[in-house]
Scaffold this motif. Structure first.
Motif, PDB file in Angstrom:
ATOM      1  N   LEU A  96      41.807  26.116  34.928  1.00  0.00           N
ATOM      2  CA  LEU A  96      41.880  26.163  36.395  1.00  0.00           C
ATOM      3  C   LEU A  96      42.666  27.378  36.872  1.00  0.00           C
ATOM      4  O   LEU A  96      42.266  28.058  37.825  1.00  0.00           O
ATOM      5  CB  LEU A  96      42.529  24.877  36.923  1.00  0.00           C
ATOM      6  CG  LEU A  96      41.714  23.591  36.771  1.00  0.00           C
ATOM      7  CD1 LEU A  96      42.553  22.385  37.187  1.00  0.00           C
ATOM      8  CD2 LEU A  96      40.432  23.653  37.586  1.00  0.00           C
ATOM      9  N   VAL A  97      43.784  27.658  36.204  1.00  0.00           N
ATOM     10  CA  VAL A  97      44.563  28.840  36.564  1.00  0.00           C
ATOM     11  C   VAL A  97      43.748  30.105  36.314  1.00  0.00           C
ATOM     12  O   VAL A  97      43.761  31.045  37.113  1.00  0.00           O
ATOM     13  CB  VAL A  97      45.886  28.878  35.776  1.00  0.00           C
ATOM     14  CG1 VAL A  97      46.635  30.178  36.040  1.00  0.00           C
ATOM     15  CG2 VAL A  97      46.763  27.680  36.140  1.00  0.00           C
ATOM     16  N   GLY A  98      43.005  30.126  35.203  1.00  0.00           N
ATOM     17  CA  GLY A  98      42.170  31.279  34.883  1.00  0.00           C
ATOM     18  C   GLY A  98      41.077  31.511  35.911  1.00  0.00           C
ATOM     19  O   GLY A  98      40.737  32.662  36.226  1.00  0.00           O
ATOM     20  N   VAL A  99      40.532  30.435  36.470  1.00  0.00           N
ATOM     21  CA  VAL A  99      39.496  30.555  37.496  1.00  0.00           C
ATOM     22  C   VAL A  99      40.031  31.287  38.727  1.00  0.00           C
ATOM     23  O   VAL A  99      39.311  32.057  39.376  1.00  0.00           O
ATOM     24  CB  VAL A  99      38.981  29.150  37.885  1.00  0.00           C
ATOM     25  CG1 VAL A  99      38.209  29.186  39.196  1.00  0.00           C
ATOM     26  CG2 VAL A  99      38.097  28.589  36.771  1.00  0.00           C
ATOM     27  N   VAL A 100      41.314  31.049  39.042  1.00  0.00           N
ATOM     28  CA  VAL A 100      41.927  31.721  40.193  1.00  0.00           C
ATOM     29  C   VAL A 100      42.343  33.142  39.838  1.00  0.00           C
ATOM     30  O   VAL A 100      42.130  34.085  40.599  1.00  0.00           O
ATOM     31  CB  VAL A 100      43.153  30.914  40.688  1.00  0.00           C
ATOM     32  CG1 VAL A 100      43.894  31.683  41.786  1.00  0.00           C
ATOM     33  CG2 VAL A 100      42.710  29.552  41.202  1.00  0.00           C
ATOM     34  N   TRP A 101      42.956  33.289  38.661  1.00  0.00           N
ATOM     35  CA  TRP A 101      43.488  34.600  38.261  1.00  0.00           C
ATOM     36  C   TRP A 101      42.365  35.621  38.089  1.00  0.00           C
ATOM     37  O   TRP A 101      42.496  36.784  38.490  1.00  0.00           O
ATOM     38  CB  TRP A 101      44.277  34.457  36.972  1.00  0.00           C
ATOM     39  CG  TRP A 101      45.064  35.687  36.614  1.00  0.00           C
ATOM     40  CD1 TRP A 101      44.663  36.715  35.813  1.00  0.00           C
ATOM     41  CD2 TRP A 101      46.383  36.017  37.051  1.00  0.00           C
ATOM     42  NE1 TRP A 101      45.636  37.666  35.718  1.00  0.00           N
ATOM     43  CE2 TRP A 101      46.718  37.269  36.472  1.00  0.00           C
ATOM     44  CE3 TRP A 101      47.314  35.380  37.871  1.00  0.00           C
ATOM     45  CZ2 TRP A 101      47.946  37.880  36.693  1.00  0.00           C
ATOM     46  CZ3 TRP A 101      48.528  35.992  38.095  1.00  0.00           C
ATOM     47  CH2 TRP A 101      48.833  37.230  37.503  1.00  0.00           C
ATOM     48  N   PHE A 102      41.264  35.186  37.477  1.00  0.00           N
ATOM     49  CA  PHE A 102      40.103  36.058  37.282  1.00  0.00           C
ATOM     50  C   PHE A 102      39.020  35.614  38.265  1.00  0.00           C
ATOM     51  O   PHE A 102      38.282  34.674  38.010  1.00  0.00           O
ATOM     52  CB  PHE A 102      39.605  35.986  35.838  1.00  0.00           C
ATOM     53  CG  PHE A 102      40.633  36.427  34.840  1.00  0.00           C
ATOM     54  CD1 PHE A 102      40.811  37.774  34.568  1.00  0.00           C
ATOM     55  CD2 PHE A 102      41.422  35.491  34.188  1.00  0.00           C
ATOM     56  CE1 PHE A 102      41.766  38.185  33.645  1.00  0.00           C
ATOM     57  CE2 PHE A 102      42.382  35.896  33.259  1.00  0.00           C
ATOM     58  CZ  PHE A 102      42.557  37.242  33.001  1.00  0.00           C
ATOM     59  N   GLU A 103      38.952  36.304  39.362  1.00  0.00           N
ATOM     60  CA  GLU A 103      38.102  35.903  40.479  1.00  0.00           C
ATOM     61  C   GLU A 103      36.619  35.972  40.135  1.00  0.00           C
ATOM     62  O   GLU A 103      36.191  36.786  39.323  1.00  0.00           O
ATOM     63  CB  GLU A 103      38.389  36.802  41.672  1.00  0.00           C
ATOM     64  CG  GLU A 103      37.867  36.293  42.996  1.00  0.00           C
ATOM     65  CD  GLU A 103      38.325  37.163  44.154  1.00  0.00           C
ATOM     66  OE1 GLU A 103      37.798  38.290  44.277  1.00  0.00           O
ATOM     67  OE2 GLU A 103      39.207  36.727  44.916  1.00  0.00           O
ATOM     68  N   LYS A 104      35.870  35.096  40.772  1.00  0.00           N
ATOM     69  CA  LYS A 104      34.408  35.129  40.632  1.00  0.00           C
ATOM     70  C   LYS A 104      33.896  36.508  41.018  1.00  0.00           C
ATOM     71  O   LYS A 104      34.372  37.108  41.984  1.00  0.00           O
ATOM     72  CB  LYS A 104      33.766  34.060  41.514  1.00  0.00           C
ATOM     73  CG  LYS A 104      32.248  34.020  41.426  1.00  0.00           C
ATOM     74  CD  LYS A 104      31.704  32.952  42.339  1.00  0.00           C
ATOM     75  CE  LYS A 104      30.173  32.955  42.328  1.00  0.00           C
ATOM     76  NZ  LYS A 104      29.622  32.562  41.022  1.00  0.00           N
ATOM     77  N   HIS A 105      32.903  36.986  40.278  1.00  0.00           N
ATOM     78  CA  HIS A 105      32.382  38.336  40.494  1.00  0.00           C
ATOM     79  C   HIS A 105      31.046  38.284  41.219  1.00  0.00           C
ATOM     80  O   HIS A 105      30.262  37.349  41.049  1.00  0.00           O
ATOM     81  CB  HIS A 105      32.209  39.029  39.137  1.00  0.00           C
ATOM     82  CG  HIS A 105      31.642  40.406  39.230  1.00  0.00           C
ATOM     83  ND1 HIS A 105      32.286  41.439  39.874  1.00  0.00           N
ATOM     84  CD2 HIS A 105      30.459  40.926  38.761  1.00  0.00           C
ATOM     85  CE1 HIS A 105      31.546  42.535  39.789  1.00  0.00           C
ATOM     86  NE2 HIS A 105      30.438  42.253  39.131  1.00  0.00           N
ATOM     87  N   ASN A 106      30.801  39.292  42.015  1.00  0.00           N
ATOM     88  CA  ASN A 106      29.494  39.457  42.643  1.00  0.00           C
ATOM     89  C   ASN A 106      28.598  40.177  41.639  1.00  0.00           C
ATOM     90  O   ASN A 106      28.657  41.404  41.499  1.00  0.00           O
ATOM     91  CB  ASN A 106      29.616  40.268  43.935  1.00  0.00           C
ATOM     92  CG  ASN A 106      28.266  40.487  44.603  1.00  0.00           C
ATOM     93  OD1 ASN A 106      27.249  39.937  44.171  1.00  0.00           O
ATOM     94  ND2 ASN A 106      28.248  41.289  45.639  1.00  0.00           N
TER      95      ASN A 106
END
Length: 222
Positions: A96-106
């Protein structure tokens, strides 16, 4: 006994509070512009992070991680989890922390290392929680009075895995259907259903921790 029960209860309540606030924030993202304009069936929840109110997604996800960690502490204090179950639940929090730290990419803009890590973190999170719930509950299923909470936790883990199965099928079938996995299913809808199942599982874990420290359950488990 009372001291341990009080500590378990405090961490469990803290965890439930964090999870409840996170759910409210996720709900806000679905009804407040500009995030309310997203297609729920096709757009994943992490798509909200790319919008002007993306900070709400970040806060909600970090609160879910913090709440899950508090529940894990409660489970440890209650003596319900160890070894592989603890590792799996820590991976859920870390994912969960990784999902925030590494943002979703376009992805329309091309490949991205951060985007790849985001996908891996999402996968780790989605799979680690049900695995952790099943690993935690399995040793207790042979108990007498402790079986009801353990069975519900195990059921939460199984339902979460079932909710993930369409994503797994889309990934596996891509090789012979030629349809990209994120287009083969209503990915946003599946992810939201999975998210609900996993939040419920976290709440069941918190409830189990509190129940396990009550004298009748503790005496039955001995």
């Amino acid at each position: 006994m009372r001291s341990r029960a009080g500590t378990v209860g405090a961490f469990a309540r803290l965890g439930v509070l964090c999870v409840a606030v996170s759910v409210v924030l996720y709900g806000v993202l679905h009804v407040v512009p500009p995030s309310a304009g997203l297609d729920w069936s096709s757009r994943t929840i992490s798509q909200y992070a790319l919008l002007s109110n993306g900070w709400v997604f970040d806060v909600a996800t970090l609160l879910l991680a913090a709440g899950s960690f508090a529940v894990l502490v409660a489970l440890l204090r209650a003596g319900l989890v160890r070894g592989a179950a603890v590792a799996a639940l820590l991976l859920w929090v870390g994912g969960l922390v990784g999902v925030v730290w590494f943002e979703k990419h376009n992805w329309a803009a091309g490949p991205s290392m951060s985007g790849d890590i985001h996908r891996v973190a999402s996968l780790v999170a989605f799979l680690s929680l049900p695995a952790g719930a099943l690993l935690a509950a399995t040793p207790w299923l042979r108990g007498v009075r402790a079986t009801q909470p353990a069975r519900l936790v195990a059921l939460g883990g199984l339902v979460s895995l079932l909710c993930f199965s369409p994503i797994l099928w889309a990934l596996v079938s891509e090789s012979w259907t030629g349809v990209r996995w994120w287009r083969a299913i209503p990915l946003g809808g599946v992810e939201r259903l999975l998210g609900v199942a996993e939040v419920v599982t976290v709440l069941l874990l918190a409830w189990w921790a509190v129940r396990a420290t009550r004298p009748p359950l503790m005496s039955a488990a001995r």
